[in-house]
Design a protein around this motif. Structure first.
Motif, PDB file in Angstrom:
ATOM      1  N   TYR A  19      21.425 -47.036  15.952  1.00 24.39           N
ATOM      2  CA  TYR A  19      22.040 -48.367  15.919  1.00 24.39           C
ATOM      3  C   TYR A  19      23.550 -48.262  16.098  1.00 24.39           C
ATOM      4  CZ  TYR A  19      17.681 -49.723  13.501  1.00 24.39           C
ATOM      5  OH  TYR A  19      16.372 -49.939  13.154  1.00 24.39           O
ATOM      6  N   ASP A  33      17.458 -54.761  20.776  1.00 27.90           N
ATOM      7  CA  ASP A  33      17.147 -53.473  21.403  1.00 27.90           C
ATOM      8  C   ASP A  33      17.616 -53.488  22.851  1.00 27.90           C
ATOM      9  OD1 ASP A  33      15.967 -52.313  19.158  1.00 27.90           O
ATOM     10  OD2 ASP A  33      14.043 -53.229  19.595  1.00 27.90           O
ATOM     11  N   ASN A  72      15.382 -47.196  13.017  1.00 30.71           N
ATOM     12  CA  ASN A  72      15.900 -46.160  13.909  1.00 30.71           C
ATOM     13  C   ASN A  72      17.247 -45.595  13.480  1.00 30.71           C
ATOM     14  OD1 ASN A  72      14.269 -48.276  15.901  1.00 30.71           O
ATOM     15  ND2 ASN A  72      13.820 -46.123  16.256  1.00 30.71           N
ATOM     16  N   THR A  90       8.855 -54.565  11.711  1.00 30.16           N
ATOM     17  CA  THR A  90      10.248 -54.126  11.673  1.00 30.16           C
ATOM     18  C   THR A  90      11.061 -54.604  12.871  1.00 30.16           C
ATOM     19  OG1 THR A  90       9.517 -52.114  10.528  1.00 30.16           O
ATOM     20  CG2 THR A  90      11.759 -52.116  11.419  1.00 30.16           C
ATOM     21  N   ASN A  91      10.527 -54.467  14.079  1.00 31.75           N
ATOM     22  CA  ASN A  91      11.364 -54.543  15.279  1.00 31.75           C
ATOM     23  C   ASN A  91      11.044 -55.647  16.278  1.00 31.75           C
ATOM     24  OD1 ASN A  91      12.990 -52.179  14.717  1.00 31.75           O
ATOM     25  ND2 ASN A  91      11.168 -50.960  15.166  1.00 31.75           N
ATOM     26  N   SER A  92       9.953 -56.346  16.120  1.00 35.43           N
ATOM     27  CA  SER A  92       9.553 -57.254  17.185  1.00 35.43           C
ATOM     28  C   SER A  92      10.465 -58.475  17.301  1.00 35.43           C
ATOM     29  CB  SER A  92       8.100 -57.707  16.976  1.00 35.43           C
ATOM     30  OG  SER A  92       7.957 -58.335  15.717  1.00 35.43           O
ATOM     31  N   ASP A 148       5.624 -51.377  13.402  1.00 38.72           N
ATOM     32  CA  ASP A 148       6.639 -51.620  14.433  1.00 38.72           C
ATOM     33  C   ASP A 148       6.851 -53.124  14.631  1.00 38.72           C
ATOM     34  OD1 ASP A 148       8.539 -50.963  16.309  1.00 38.72           O
ATOM     35  OD2 ASP A 148       7.120 -50.216  17.809  1.00 38.72           O
ATOM     36  N   ARG A 181      20.367 -51.598  18.880  1.00 34.78           N
ATOM     37  CA  ARG A 181      20.084 -50.384  19.657  1.00 34.78           C
ATOM     38  C   ARG A 181      20.562 -50.615  21.090  1.00 34.78           C
ATOM     39  NH1 ARG A 181      14.182 -48.317  19.364  1.00 34.78           N
ATOM     40  NH2 ARG A 181      15.199 -46.343  19.825  1.00 34.78           N
ATOM     41  N   PRO A 188      13.228 -58.004  23.223  1.00 34.28           N
ATOM     42  CA  PRO A 188      13.707 -56.628  23.202  1.00 34.28           C
ATOM     43  C   PRO A 188      13.865 -56.033  24.596  1.00 34.28           C
ATOM     44  CG  PRO A 188      12.095 -56.942  21.478  1.00 34.28           C
ATOM     45  CD  PRO A 188      12.105 -58.203  22.286  1.00 34.28           C
ATOM     46  N   ARG A 210      14.174 -57.229  11.422  1.00 34.73           N
ATOM     47  CA  ARG A 210      15.516 -57.124  12.010  1.00 34.73           C
ATOM     48  C   ARG A 210      15.927 -58.419  12.690  1.00 34.73           C
ATOM     49  NH1 ARG A 210      15.343 -53.188  16.168  1.00 34.73           N
ATOM     50  NH2 ARG A 210      17.616 -53.314  16.299  1.00 34.73           N
ATOM     51  N   ARG A 221       6.385 -54.774  20.306  1.00 36.06           N
ATOM     52  CA  ARG A 221       7.620 -55.431  19.892  1.00 36.06           C
ATOM     53  C   ARG A 221       7.803 -56.815  20.515  1.00 36.06           C
ATOM     54  NH1 ARG A 221      11.521 -50.444  21.098  1.00 36.06           N
ATOM     55  NH2 ARG A 221       9.831 -50.063  22.581  1.00 36.06           N
TER      56      ARG A 221
END
Length: 217
Positions: free
Chosen positions: A139, A28, A136, A12-14, A9, A145, A21, A46, A39
């Motif tokens: 999107y 996000d 995810n 990918t997303n932090s 996670d 997101r 976020p 991303r 995150r």
């Protein structure tokens, strides 16, 4: 397992730079991110893709081999070594990859090698396809997101340009006291790490590209 999922996670997303976020304008922005969420630990794939200015290429009309191949050109020197790159996608993203055909109807997907890394389900254009539950399916067209989107995206990073550094090795402890009355043993696992690019991704260092706006049907 929890440590592995948390690491995935983060990668990918932090996001720690700028709007984190959950905040307006973040990747996000439509999500509720609590303090202590993984995150908030680093800047992930991303986030770094957003810094390149390449945007998410629109594939709403369908994913094609030409569309995928054209992700490499804007990446310059970072896009010339397919073995150093991966297609990072959700299950829906991999389903789109499986539908790609040549003009004579042949699939372009190649199944995984025997010694393929964990999570790899095959290859496309010489790059491993890596399935992740942290890419995810909600999107918007820009890969954000925002709480309104209903599409997925496929990210294409040059993984040789990103590193995971351990600040503290994995420590696992067990306690027989916390759940003494029910005769249970409680385990706690701790890992401290950082995720960083070798160089700072930017318009002149475009080491991640993406294609998206892929529907879920």
């Amino acid at each position: 397992k929890a440590l592995a999922r948390g690491t995935e996670d983060v990668v990918t997303n932090s996001q720690t730079t700028g709007t984190t976020p959950g905040g307006a304008g973040s990747l996000d922005s439509g999500q509720t991110i609590a303090a202590g969420d993984v995150r908030l630990l680093a800047n992930g794939i991303r986030y770094w893709h957003a810094q390149t200015g390449l945007g998410v290429k629109d594939a709403s009309a369908g994913l094609t081999i030409e569309g995928c191949a054209k992700l490499r050109g804007p990446m310059g020197a970072y896009g010339v070594a397919p073995a150093m790159m991966v297609w990072l996608c959700s299950a829906w993203g991999s389903a789109h990859i499986l539908t790609i055909r040549t003009e004579d109807g042949r699939p372009v997907f190649i199944g995984p090698e025997r010694d393929a890394p964990p999570g790899t389900i095959g290859t496309l254009l010489g790059s491993d396809i890596v399935l992740s539950s942290f890419v995810n399916d909600d999107y918007n067209a820009a890969g954000v997101r925002d709480g309104l989107g209903s599409t997925t995206a496929i990210y294409y990073p040059n993984v040789d340009q990103f590193k995971i550094g351990d600040r503290l090795g994995i420590i696992v402890e067990a306690s027989t006291h916390d759940k003494f009355e029910t005769d249970q043993i409680v385990f706690k696992a701790v890992r401290r790490l950082d995720f960083q690019p070798v160089r700072t991704p930017s318009a002149s260092e475009p080491m991640v590209n993406a294609i998206g706006n892929l529907g879920l049907s």
